[in-house]
Motif scaffolding. Sequence first.
Motif, PDB file in Angstrom:
ATOM      1  N   ASP A  15       0.835  -1.200   0.000  1.00 45.60           N
ATOM      2  CA  ASP A  15       0.000   0.000   0.000  1.00 45.60           C
ATOM      3  C   ASP A  15       0.869   1.250   0.000  1.00 45.60           C
ATOM      4  OD1 ASP A  15      -2.260  -1.565   0.087  1.00 45.60           O
ATOM      5  OD2 ASP A  15      -2.399  -1.508   2.270  1.00 45.60           O
ATOM      6  N   ASP A  16       0.350   2.307  -0.537  1.00 44.54           N
ATOM      7  CA  ASP A  16       1.012   3.609  -0.533  1.00 44.54           C
ATOM      8  C   ASP A  16       0.292   4.470   0.523  1.00 44.54           C
ATOM      9  OD1 ASP A  16       2.626   5.709  -1.294  1.00 44.54           O
ATOM     10  OD2 ASP A  16       1.356   6.311  -2.986  1.00 44.54           O
ATOM     11  N   THR A  17       0.872   4.940   1.576  1.00 43.23           N
ATOM     12  CA  THR A  17       2.290   4.858   1.906  1.00 43.23           C
ATOM     13  C   THR A  17       2.497   3.781   2.975  1.00 43.23           C
ATOM     14  OG1 THR A  17       2.612   7.199   1.431  1.00 43.23           O
ATOM     15  CG2 THR A  17       4.181   6.190   2.920  1.00 43.23           C
ATOM     16  N   THR A  18       3.427   2.873   2.728  1.00 45.53           N
ATOM     17  CA  THR A  18       3.754   1.841   3.704  1.00 45.53           C
ATOM     18  C   THR A  18       4.626   2.435   4.806  1.00 45.53           C
ATOM     19  OG1 THR A  18       3.614   0.067   2.077  1.00 45.53           O
ATOM     20  CG2 THR A  18       4.980  -0.338   4.027  1.00 45.53           C
ATOM     21  N   ILE A  19       4.312   2.096   6.051  1.00 44.90           N
ATOM     22  CA  ILE A  19       5.104   2.552   7.198  1.00 44.90           C
ATOM     23  C   ILE A  19       5.659   1.331   7.915  1.00 44.90           C
ATOM     24  CG2 ILE A  19       5.067   3.788   9.400  1.00 44.90           C
ATOM     25  CD1 ILE A  19       2.832   5.518   8.297  1.00 44.90           C
ATOM     26  N   VAL A  20       6.964   1.343   8.149  1.00 46.48           N
ATOM     27  CA  VAL A  20       7.635   0.228   8.806  1.00 46.48           C
ATOM     28  C   VAL A  20       8.331   0.742  10.060  1.00 46.48           C
ATOM     29  CG1 VAL A  20       9.437  -1.526   8.606  1.00 46.48           C
ATOM     30  CG2 VAL A  20       8.020  -0.971   6.612  1.00 46.48           C
ATOM     31  N   ASP A  21       8.085   0.107  11.188  1.00 39.91           N
ATOM     32  CA  ASP A  21       8.817   0.381  12.421  1.00 39.91           C
ATOM     33  C   ASP A  21       9.807  -0.752  12.637  1.00 39.91           C
ATOM     34  OD1 ASP A  21       7.593   2.787  13.950  1.00 39.91           O
ATOM     35  OD2 ASP A  21       5.860   1.671  13.194  1.00 39.91           O
ATOM     36  N   THR A  22      11.058  -0.418  12.905  1.00 38.06           N
ATOM     37  CA  THR A  22      12.069  -1.454  13.065  1.00 38.06           C
ATOM     38  C   THR A  22      13.155  -0.980  14.021  1.00 38.06           C
ATOM     39  OG1 THR A  22      13.496  -2.996  11.842  1.00 38.06           O
ATOM     40  CG2 THR A  22      13.544  -0.699  11.148  1.00 38.06           C
ATOM     41  N   ASP A  23      13.886  -1.914  14.565  1.00 36.86           N
ATOM     42  CA  ASP A  23      15.017  -1.557  15.429  1.00 36.86           C
ATOM     43  C   ASP A  23      16.215  -1.122  14.591  1.00 36.86           C
ATOM     44  OD1 ASP A  23      13.728  -2.161  17.869  1.00 36.86           O
ATOM     45  OD2 ASP A  23      14.164  -4.292  17.611  1.00 36.86           O
ATOM     46  N   ILE A  24      16.583  -1.946  13.617  1.00 36.86           N
ATOM     47  CA  ILE A  24      17.751  -1.674  12.779  1.00 36.86           C
ATOM     48  C   ILE A  24      17.333  -1.720  11.323  1.00 36.86           C
ATOM     49  CG2 ILE A  24      20.091  -2.398  12.136  1.00 36.86           C
ATOM     50  CD1 ILE A  24      20.255  -3.838  14.850  1.00 36.86           C
ATOM     51  N   CYS A  25      17.553  -0.642  10.606  1.00 42.11           N
ATOM     52  CA  CYS A  25      17.313  -0.632   9.167  1.00 42.11           C
ATOM     53  C   CYS A  25      18.655  -0.611   8.457  1.00 42.11           C
ATOM     54  CB  CYS A  25      16.486   0.581   8.756  1.00 42.11           C
ATOM     55  SG  CYS A  25      16.160   0.619   6.967  1.00 42.11           S
ATOM     56  N   ILE A  26      18.907  -1.624   7.656  1.00 38.22           N
ATOM     57  CA  ILE A  26      20.126  -1.715   6.846  1.00 38.22           C
ATOM     58  C   ILE A  26      19.747  -1.365   5.420  1.00 38.22           C
ATOM     59  CG2 ILE A  26      22.013  -3.213   6.078  1.00 38.22           C
ATOM     60  CD1 ILE A  26      21.245  -5.063   8.483  1.00 38.22           C
ATOM     61  N   VAL A  27      20.397  -0.369   4.860  1.00 41.59           N
ATOM     62  CA  VAL A  27      20.077   0.079   3.504  1.00 41.59           C
ATOM     63  C   VAL A  27      21.168  -0.419   2.565  1.00 41.59           C
ATOM     64  CG1 VAL A  27      19.553   2.042   2.025  1.00 41.59           C
ATOM     65  CG2 VAL A  27      18.996   2.137   4.468  1.00 41.59           C
ATOM     66  N   GLY A  28      20.792  -1.354   1.688  1.00 35.34           N
ATOM     67  CA  GLY A  28      21.743  -1.925   0.744  1.00 35.34           C
ATOM     68  C   GLY A  28      21.997  -3.393   1.030  1.00 35.34           C
ATOM     69  N   ALA A  29      21.687  -4.258   0.050  1.00 29.40           N
ATOM     70  CA  ALA A  29      21.825  -5.704   0.238  1.00 29.40           C
ATOM     71  C   ALA A  29      22.954  -6.245  -0.621  1.00 29.40           C
ATOM     72  CB  ALA A  29      20.510  -6.419  -0.077  1.00 29.40           C
ATOM     73  N   GLY A  30      24.161  -5.715  -0.409  1.00 26.66           N
ATOM     74  CA  GLY A  30      25.365  -6.260  -1.021  1.00 26.66           C
ATOM     75  C   GLY A  30      26.138  -7.063   0.012  1.00 26.66           C
ATOM     76  N   ALA A  31      27.442  -7.158  -0.163  1.00 27.22           N
ATOM     77  CA  ALA A  31      28.262  -7.944   0.759  1.00 27.22           C
ATOM     78  C   ALA A  31      28.155  -7.420   2.184  1.00 27.22           C
ATOM     79  CB  ALA A  31      29.716  -7.931   0.298  1.00 27.22           C
ATOM     80  N   ALA A  32      28.219  -6.087   2.364  1.00 28.91           N
ATOM     81  CA  ALA A  32      28.159  -5.514   3.706  1.00 28.91           C
ATOM     82  C   ALA A  32      26.783  -5.700   4.328  1.00 28.91           C
ATOM     83  CB  ALA A  32      28.536  -4.034   3.663  1.00 28.91           C
ATOM     84  N   GLY A  33      25.731  -5.324   3.590  1.00 23.98           N
ATOM     85  CA  GLY A  33      24.386  -5.386   4.142  1.00 23.98           C
ATOM     86  C   GLY A  33      23.922  -6.793   4.458  1.00 23.98           C
ATOM     87  N   ILE A  34      24.181  -7.723   3.545  1.00 25.07           N
ATOM     88  CA  ILE A  34      23.761  -9.108   3.786  1.00 25.07           C
ATOM     89  C   ILE A  34      24.555  -9.722   4.933  1.00 25.07           C
ATOM     90  CG2 ILE A  34      23.794 -11.433   2.784  1.00 25.07           C
ATOM     91  CD1 ILE A  34      22.843 -10.205   0.164  1.00 25.07           C
ATOM     92  N   SER A  35      25.862  -9.447   4.989  1.00 27.93           N
ATOM     93  CA  SER A  35      26.681  -9.973   6.095  1.00 27.93           C
ATOM     94  C   SER A  35      26.167  -9.452   7.434  1.00 27.93           C
ATOM     95  CB  SER A  35      28.143  -9.569   5.913  1.00 27.93           C
ATOM     96  OG  SER A  35      28.676 -10.120   4.738  1.00 27.93           O
ATOM     97  N   LEU A  36      25.824  -8.181   7.482  1.00 29.60           N
ATOM     98  CA  LEU A  36      25.320  -7.583   8.715  1.00 29.60           C
ATOM     99  C   LEU A  36      23.979  -8.196   9.102  1.00 29.60           C
ATOM    100  CD1 LEU A  36      25.717  -5.403  10.877  1.00 29.60           C
ATOM    101  CD2 LEU A  36      24.722  -3.752   9.291  1.00 29.60           C
TER     102      LEU A  36
END
Length: 526
Positions: A9-30
Amino acid sequence: MFRDLRQLDDTTIVDTDICIVGAGAAGISLALALAGSQRRVCLVESGGLEPEPETLALNKGRSIGLPYIPLDESRLRYFGGTTNHWNSYCRPLDAIDFEKRAWVPHSGWPLTRDELEPFYARAQALCELGPYIHDDDAVSRVPGLLPFDARRLVTVNWTIGPPTRFGLRYLEDLQTAANVDVLLNANLVEIVATNDVRRVAVLRLRTLDGKSGIIHPKVVVLACGGIENARLLLASNGVAKQGLGNERDLVGRFFADHVGAIMGYVVPRDGGSCQLAYSLPASVQLEREEATLRLAPALPADLQRREQLLNAHAMMECADEQSRGYLALRAAGKGLARGDLGGLGGAIATVLGDLDGTAGALWRYVTDELVFGVSTYCETAPNPDSRITLDTERDRLGQQQVCLDWRLSPIDKRTSRHLCRILGEELARLGFGRLHMDDWILRDDESWEDHHPRDHHMGTTRMGTDPSTGVVDPNCRVHGMANLYIAGSSVFPTYGAAPPTLTIVALALRLADHLRTIDFGSLSTR
């Protein structure tokens, strides 16, 4: 759980403890390191599970410095990031790479190799590289080594993986992690800070088809690569006009890449019957596992200090008449003979991408001698004038594209030239053969006539003990902001001569351990 922002839905709202932006080597490893913890983790990826041209085009930018690979070709923007096309050559940084070197301005990490060592061992496993054994223990088991004078040259090893495509390899692990949500096709367009610029309050997301989303995080980790991390900080200027973390004008500066230079060719004295251990990867039994190693002559740390040089390795390739550049050149020649110009453009591009292989194969064709092409894998000195800035052109999301001004320093060429001379002298002393050095590398000036970047974007949000020396602190937290962290090679203060991925993953694992210890109750922005 994996979700696609385009389908929400527009606008989706997400509450989270940790948001990692980017799913490359660094983001996926984290995300993997935090899986199973008590923290809710949201991993945000600009692309989907497969490459899409419209998303990849968001990487476009302009280059005004030294010639550079088009920015939308050197980076991938879908789940797994650039691991989707890496060759998985890995090596830790050396101890000297972390030191403050008097002859290298702006050098020095606020941590040591020993502090990172346990995380390197864990990173080795994530990259599926086999046993974590480097340098003398591994190299001594490879037959056919040249007995270099250790005061002048040492042999180092790079470990080669399958290669591991992080997006494919760890897809199921993240799908089944109860505390990890993955949000695909979600482009971060603004990091909204609190009025006092002490915390991140909101992340604003947008899809290419116009949908939007909002994330309320307690902690944010940017893991978008050496170019995009800087771009996002600079573009998030709604509260801080100069961008986030940029009070000292350091964001985007010190852009670096490993520089490769085709230096010349070695003609062996035995007329072509030899096989050189350095020219091809070798399979070696280490402990109870088999590992694939690539060997390289390198400048020892004591010589670097003595001669005031940077770290550098020499890559030696057996020139083969089956090299892709030579085959393309030969096919183009046959086409020209027939009057067919159709494939000329593609042939030129292939030749330019394989200059050492093409030239070496031509040499072998003319002389009927086996030759080894020699190129550098050289560290570059931190240079504040080599930088990423925002351009006037905008992408499809309305975001400013980047402008890259890649620059090199005099010590960069001097290091390559010195390495080449020492290698030639050592090969001659050992009776192996003669190194024919290209004229340009012999000239004692700053010109680079034959160089190419290695696609390793580093240094634009460098690590330092205080805001005057870096954008992030030793725990990778942006100075002055309580809940904004950065992962990846953009935090490297200096760069060494090793490919960056193993260090990227090691730093991500170290950051995960740190995030497990912080008090999240004090970080709420709502």
